[in-house]
Design an enzyme around this catalytic site. Structure first.
Site, PDB file in Angstrom:
ATOM      1  N   TYR A   1       0.845  -1.191   0.000  1.00 49.93           N
ATOM      2  CA  TYR A   1       0.000   0.000   0.000  1.00 49.93           C
ATOM      3  C   TYR A   1       0.886   1.248   0.000  1.00 49.93           C
ATOM      4  CZ  TYR A   1      -3.439  -3.525   1.399  1.00 49.93           C
ATOM      5  OH  TYR A   1      -4.213  -4.660   1.465  1.00 49.93           O
TER       6      TYR A   1
ATOM      7  N   LEU B   1     -17.133  -3.150   1.608  1.00 54.53           N
ATOM      8  CA  LEU B   1     -18.064  -2.172   1.024  1.00 54.53           C
ATOM      9  C   LEU B   1     -17.910  -2.123  -0.490  1.00 54.53           C
ATOM     10  CD1 LEU B   1     -17.520   0.603   3.739  1.00 54.53           C
ATOM     11  CD2 LEU B   1     -19.467  -0.961   3.526  1.00 54.53           C
TER      12      LEU B   1
HETATM   13  N1  LIG Z   1      -5.537  -8.858   1.166  1.00 54.92           N
HETATM   14  C1  LIG Z   1      -5.798  -8.226   0.053  1.00 54.92           C
HETATM   15  O1  LIG Z   1      -5.397  -8.643  -1.050  1.00 54.92           O
HETATM   16  C2  LIG Z   1      -6.626  -6.974   0.113  1.00 54.92           C
HETATM   17  C3  LIG Z   1      -7.142  -6.408  -1.060  1.00 54.92           C
HETATM   18  C4  LIG Z   1      -7.914  -5.246  -0.939  1.00 54.92           C
HETATM   19  C5  LIG Z   1      -8.148  -4.705   0.317  1.00 54.92           C
HETATM   20  N2  LIG Z   1      -7.609  -5.273   1.426  1.00 54.92           N
HETATM   21  C6  LIG Z   1      -7.837  -4.722   2.791  1.00 54.92           C
HETATM   22  O2  LIG Z   1      -9.200  -4.382   2.956  1.00 54.92           O
HETATM   23  C7  LIG Z   1      -9.320  -3.001   3.270  1.00 54.92           C
HETATM   24  C8  LIG Z   1     -10.583  -2.412   2.704  1.00 54.92           C
HETATM   25  O3  LIG Z   1     -10.717  -2.711   1.345  1.00 54.92           O
HETATM   26  P1  LIG Z   1     -11.008  -1.661   0.189  1.00 54.92           P
HETATM   27  O4  LIG Z   1     -10.439  -0.335   0.500  1.00 54.92           O
HETATM   28  O5  LIG Z   1     -10.622  -2.339  -1.073  1.00 54.92           O
HETATM   29  O6  LIG Z   1     -12.595  -1.574   0.127  1.00 54.92           O
HETATM   30  P2  LIG Z   1     -13.802  -1.117   1.077  1.00 54.92           P
HETATM   31  O7  LIG Z   1     -13.459  -1.223   2.484  1.00 54.92           O
HETATM   32  O8  LIG Z   1     -14.936  -1.893   0.575  1.00 54.92           O
HETATM   33  O9  LIG Z   1     -14.008   0.411   0.665  1.00 54.92           O
HETATM   34  C9  LIG Z   1     -13.336   1.434   1.319  1.00 54.92           C
HETATM   35  C10 LIG Z   1     -13.737   2.763   0.719  1.00 54.92           C
HETATM   36  O10 LIG Z   1     -15.154   2.943   0.765  1.00 54.92           O
HETATM   37  C11 LIG Z   1     -15.461   4.283   1.105  1.00 54.92           C
HETATM   38  N3  LIG Z   1     -16.106   4.271   2.434  1.00 54.92           N
HETATM   39  C12 LIG Z   1     -15.738   3.596   3.547  1.00 54.92           C
HETATM   40  N4  LIG Z   1     -16.592   3.812   4.545  1.00 54.92           N
HETATM   41  C13 LIG Z   1     -17.526   4.653   4.083  1.00 54.92           C
HETATM   42  C14 LIG Z   1     -18.685   5.238   4.667  1.00 54.92           C
HETATM   43  N5  LIG Z   1     -19.046   4.977   5.922  1.00 54.92           N
HETATM   44  N6  LIG Z   1     -19.430   6.066   3.896  1.00 54.92           N
HETATM   45  C15 LIG Z   1     -19.084   6.326   2.607  1.00 54.92           C
HETATM   46  N7  LIG Z   1     -17.989   5.802   1.998  1.00 54.92           N
HETATM   47  C16 LIG Z   1     -17.229   4.968   2.741  1.00 54.92           C
HETATM   48  C17 LIG Z   1     -14.157   5.037   1.175  1.00 54.92           C
HETATM   49  O11 LIG Z   1     -13.909   5.557  -0.130  1.00 54.92           O
HETATM   50  P3  LIG Z   1     -13.226   7.018  -0.325  1.00 54.92           P
HETATM   51  O12 LIG Z   1     -11.839   6.850   0.165  1.00 54.92           O
HETATM   52  O13 LIG Z   1     -13.326   7.285  -1.765  1.00 54.92           O
HETATM   53  O14 LIG Z   1     -14.036   7.957   0.511  1.00 54.92           O
HETATM   54  C18 LIG Z   1     -13.182   3.942   1.505  1.00 54.92           C
HETATM   55  O15 LIG Z   1     -11.865   4.236   1.148  1.00 54.92           O
HETATM   56  C19 LIG Z   1      -8.034  -2.371   2.740  1.00 54.92           C
HETATM   57  O16 LIG Z   1      -7.733  -1.159   3.378  1.00 54.92           O
HETATM   58  C20 LIG Z   1      -7.042  -3.444   3.050  1.00 54.92           C
HETATM   59  O17 LIG Z   1      -6.673  -3.387   4.416  1.00 54.92           O
HETATM   60  C21 LIG Z   1      -6.877  -6.410   1.336  1.00 54.92           C
END
Ligand SMILES: NC(=O)c1ccc[n+]([C@@H]2O[C@H](COP(=O)([O-])OP(=O)(O)OC[C@H]3O[C@@H](n4cnc5c(N)ncnc54)[C@H](OP(=O)(O)O)[C@@H]3O)[C@@H](O)[C@H]2O)c1
Length: 330
Positions: free
Chosen positions: A59, A198
């Protein structure tokens, strides 16, 4: 529904809603935040009762780990840090070096949960498993997990050593784990940690239709393979996905809650889910996400949400990889 969970090797009880730290750094999907804002996000998480913070060297090329490390200085005591080995080979030498580098960036003596980020298939899995056991023996990591391991890789890993968790994409719109992996993990005592719960913002009311989703996030297999940054060759299921989002929104309205709360609560009500890892780019998002723990769903509510997303589940199929059709996850 339990709000906390314990994981083998980790003393601290874990609040089942963690903070995903990917969006602290600039990436294909996110703009990143300043150190000052990262501090506010992390403090908001701690104030909301969040204990699990998930990170990875990948990241922002170490930037998200650096930011979390600085934010947690003097606050490490009740925190569970999960990070990953993201290198290209997962050889003994690479894992040892990468773990040391993560410890330095995170400003800590030990990592609570150290996870293989992707199975690279470059060295025999035995070498990686032994290297992880050595790191644990040295006290540098407390417990061992994996990410993006499907049933084949999980069985191979478990034949060589123990594995506390598998971190995998799981949300109302990404349900491939339900085909086989969730059951296997439950039977073998491996916790499921859900990433992108999400669906990178699709489940937060912010996008009215598929065209509004920026290219960096329209890379998943929900979207057509001819999207600018997509790396899969599938047709996607944009119409089904947005019709499911509309149906979920109607349930949210009826239950007087938000789409994001409902999406997180649905996961937390699933028998096989250990924890969820929503990312956030503002303190308000973190606070709101933590409050999803208070949403209670009836069996009928869960069944209605299952039915609303069944079309997407079938279209996306059993492939556990949200982005590629290449068989990266087996
Ligand atoms: N192991 C792996 O291969 C892998 C892959 C992907 C992710 N991950 C982990 O999973 C975590 C989360 O995944 P992700 O970032 O892909 O997807 P996510 O959690 O589904 O989406 C996060 C994004 O959704 C928006 N959001 C979050 N809460 C909100 C709320 N209450 N209201 C409105 N918008 C909201 C924000 O977007 P904005 O920033 O645009 O506001 C935020 O950055 C990562 O940080 C990482 O730790 C792991």
């Amino acid at each position: 529904m339990n709000s906390h969970v314990r994981l083998p090797g980790i003393d601290q009880r874990i609040f089942r809603i963690g903070l995903g730290c990917m969006s602290l750094a600039r990436s294909q999907s996110y703009g990143g935040v300043s150190q000052e804002k990262a501090n506010r996000i992390v403090y908001a998480a701690i104030d909301a009762g969040i204990t699990l913070f998930d990170n990875a060297p990948m990241y922002g090329d170490g930037d998200a780990e650096e930011k979390l490390g600085r934010a947690l200085e003097g606050r490490r005591k009740h925190i569970v840090i999960a990070t990953k080995a993201s290198g290209p080979t997962l050889s003994r030498e690479e894992l040892t070096r990468d773990c040391e580098a993560s410890l330095r960036r995170l400003r800590t003596d030990f990592i609570d949960l150290y996870q293989l980020h992707w199975n690279r298939r470059a060295v025999p899995m035995e070498e990686s498993v032994q290297a992880l056991a050595q790191l644990r023996g040295q006290g540098k990591i407390r417990s061992i997990g994996v990410c993006n391991f499907g049933p084949v890789d999980m069985k191979a890993f478990l034949a060589l050593g123990s594995c506390v968790t598998d971190q995998i994409a799981y949300s109302l719109l990404t349900r491939a784990v339900e085909f086989e992996l969730a059951d296997l993990c439950a039977r073998r005592g491996v916790g499921l940690i859900c990433y992108s719960p999400l669906a990178q913002g699709l489940l937060t009311d912010r996008f009215g239709n598929a065209d509004e989703v920026p290219a960096g996030r329209a890379r998943t297999r929900h979207f057509a393979g001819n999207r600018p940054e997509a790396t899969h060759g599938e047709n996607g299921c944009e119409a089904e996905a947005f019709s499911a989002i509309n149906a979920i929104s109607k349930v949210a309205e009826r239950l007087c809650t938000s789409l994001s709360h409902l999406a997180l609560a649905w996961l937390l009500h699933r028998r096989d889910v250990t924890a969820v890892l929503p990312g956030a780019s503002t303190p308000a998002q973190v606070k709101s996400n933590a409050e999803a723990m208070m949403i209670k769903l009836s069996t009928a509510d869960v069944a209605e949400l299952d039915a609303a997303t069944e079309g997407v589940r079938l279209q996306m199929g059993a492939n556990l990889d949200p982005w590629q059709d290449s068989g990266r996850i087996r």
